[in-house]
Motif scaffolding. Structure first.
Motif, PDB file in Angstrom:
ATOM      1  N   GLY A  54      78.131  18.987  41.887  1.00 38.24           N
ATOM      2  CA  GLY A  54      78.441  19.410  43.252  1.00 38.24           C
ATOM      3  C   GLY A  54      78.335  20.900  43.546  1.00 38.24           C
ATOM      4  O   GLY A  54      78.890  21.370  44.537  1.00 38.24           O
ATOM      5  N   ALA A  55      77.554  21.632  42.748  1.00 37.40           N
ATOM      6  CA  ALA A  55      77.472  23.086  42.952  1.00 37.40           C
ATOM      7  C   ALA A  55      77.015  23.450  44.360  1.00 37.40           C
ATOM      8  O   ALA A  55      77.464  24.447  44.930  1.00 37.40           O
ATOM      9  CB  ALA A  55      76.533  23.707  41.921  1.00 37.40           C
ATOM     10  N   SER A  56      76.127  22.656  44.941  1.00 36.98           N
ATOM     11  CA  SER A  56      75.743  22.910  46.340  1.00 36.98           C
ATOM     12  C   SER A  56      76.394  21.894  47.281  1.00 36.98           C
ATOM     13  O   SER A  56      76.658  22.213  48.445  1.00 36.98           O
ATOM     14  CB  SER A  56      74.215  22.905  46.515  1.00 36.98           C
ATOM     15  OG  SER A  56      73.646  21.707  46.009  1.00 36.98           O
ATOM     16  N   SER A 113      68.231  20.559  47.804  1.00 29.28           N
ATOM     17  CA  SER A 113      68.301  20.189  46.395  1.00 29.28           C
ATOM     18  C   SER A 113      68.234  21.455  45.554  1.00 29.28           C
ATOM     19  O   SER A 113      67.273  22.220  45.643  1.00 29.28           O
ATOM     20  CB  SER A 113      67.158  19.250  46.016  1.00 29.28           C
ATOM     21  OG  SER A 113      67.318  18.851  44.665  1.00 29.28           O
ATOM     22  N   ALA A 114      69.273  21.686  44.759  1.00 35.67           N
ATOM     23  CA  ALA A 114      69.294  22.855  43.874  1.00 35.67           C
ATOM     24  C   ALA A 114      68.897  22.405  42.471  1.00 35.67           C
ATOM     25  O   ALA A 114      69.567  21.557  41.863  1.00 35.67           O
ATOM     26  CB  ALA A 114      70.692  23.477  43.855  1.00 35.67           C
ATOM     27  N   LEU A 115      67.796  22.946  41.983  1.00 33.81           N
ATOM     28  CA  LEU A 115      67.342  22.720  40.603  1.00 33.81           C
ATOM     29  C   LEU A 115      67.160  21.236  40.290  1.00 33.81           C
ATOM     30  O   LEU A 115      67.569  20.762  39.230  1.00 33.81           O
ATOM     31  CB  LEU A 115      68.331  23.380  39.621  1.00 33.81           C
ATOM     32  CG  LEU A 115      68.532  24.873  39.875  1.00 33.81           C
ATOM     33  CD1 LEU A 115      69.674  25.421  39.038  1.00 33.81           C
ATOM     34  CD2 LEU A 115      67.251  25.639  39.601  1.00 33.81           C
ATOM     35  N   GLY A 116      66.554  20.530  41.233  1.00 29.77           N
ATOM     36  CA  GLY A 116      66.372  19.093  41.060  1.00 29.77           C
ATOM     37  C   GLY A 116      64.939  18.619  41.175  1.00 29.77           C
ATOM     38  O   GLY A 116      64.511  17.754  40.412  1.00 29.77           O
TER      39      GLY A 116
END
Ligand code: SAM
Length: 267
Positions: A54-56, A113-116
């Motif tokens: 859940g970082a973003s 999407s972060a780093l996905g």
């Protein structure tokens, strides 16, 4: 679902708790920068793909407030379990164990999407599917590593595993699309071909101070953990010592963790 999981994916399942521990040094600052680029407002409906713990998704849920919605998707059940625990007070955040490339709800104000996206078997097709989940005029934000980020940790870990297990060092990964677009200019060009207008790429500089604690969290709290698969605990401990010794010998006190945050308006 587990039968179709490949090595990196199993590593994410195993890493969920350590992933959250590494979060405050790595995933959370990157997630916060991703959400800032999304320009969320109260009441927005957001799709957060490859959400991890859940970082973003969590800062997005705060930004959209109780009237908004964040659908957060991850293939990994343990990641989703950890996210549900961390977001207990945020009913607007709905965590789903699901393949982001097969999600069929649409009309989102923002898809992020972060780093996905570089984990998708077909990065271009998977990213286009996500963009198609946003409404026309909505925004899409995708964060990737800048070329060279994180690689030093993987190199030292690979050598340590090879030395301790007396095996050949892991082969270099075959170059793929992500290696051709991991700088701001090519990334912006690639995004512009994906049904997005007004594309912007921000370089988000980040350096991790590699204390022994953080250096080891980088391994066990990320996809690098896959290199430890099937090793007995005493062997893992020897790998840890060897890896930290290798970093020290090389004078590596900082790790580049710079990302590229690409955003655009959905046509
Ligand atoms: C490096 S982590 C990033 C997690 C999170 N976005 C963050 O920034 O902390 C990548 C995540 O992508 C997930 N993932 C990979 N392929 C996926 C897919 N097709 N659908 C949903 N999640 C996926 C993995 O399970 C993993 O949790």
């Amino acid at each position: 679902m587990s039968s179709r999981k490949v090595g990196t994916q199993r590593a994410f399942d195993a890493a969920a708790a350590d992933f959250a521990a590494l979060g405050r040094y790595l995933w959370e600052p990157i997630g916060a920068a991703t959400v800032a680029a999304a320009g969320l407002t109260e009441g927005d409906r957001v799709l957060d793909a490859c959400c991890g713990t859940g970082a973003s998704a969590i800062p997005a849920a705060h930004a959209v407030g109780a009237e908004g919605v964040v659908d957060a998707l991850d293939l990994s059940g343990p990641m989703i379990g950890e996210l549900r625990r961390l977001s207990a007070g945020l009913p607007q955040l709905r965590a789903h164990e699901a393949d982001a490339t097969a999600w069929d709800t649409g009309g989102y104000d923002v898809v992020q999407s972060a780093l996905g996206i570089f984990f998708f078997p077909d990065m271009t097709d998977g990213t286009e599917r996500l963009i198609a989940r946003a409404r026309s005029g909505g925004r899409a934000v995708f964060t990737i590593w800048r070329g060279g980020a994180m690689v030093a940790a993987g190199r030292h870990l690979g050598r340590a595993v090879a030395a301790v297990t007396e095996s050949a060092p892991p082969p270099e990964r075959e170059p793929s699309l992500i290696d051709r677009i991991d700088q701001a200019g090519p990334y912006a060009e690639w995004l512009s071909g994906r049904n997005l207008s007004d594309v912007d790429v921000v370089v988000n500089e980040l350096r991790l101070t590699m204390t022994p604690e953080i250096a080891w969290l980088v391994v066990i709290g990320s996809g690098f953990r896959g290199l430890l698969d099937d090793l007995e605990p005493d062997v893992v401990e020897r790998v840890r010592e060897r890896y930290l010794e290798s970093l020290r010998a090389d004078g590596l006190t900082e790790l580049d963790a710079t990302t590229l945050i690409g955003s655009g308006t959905v046509r």
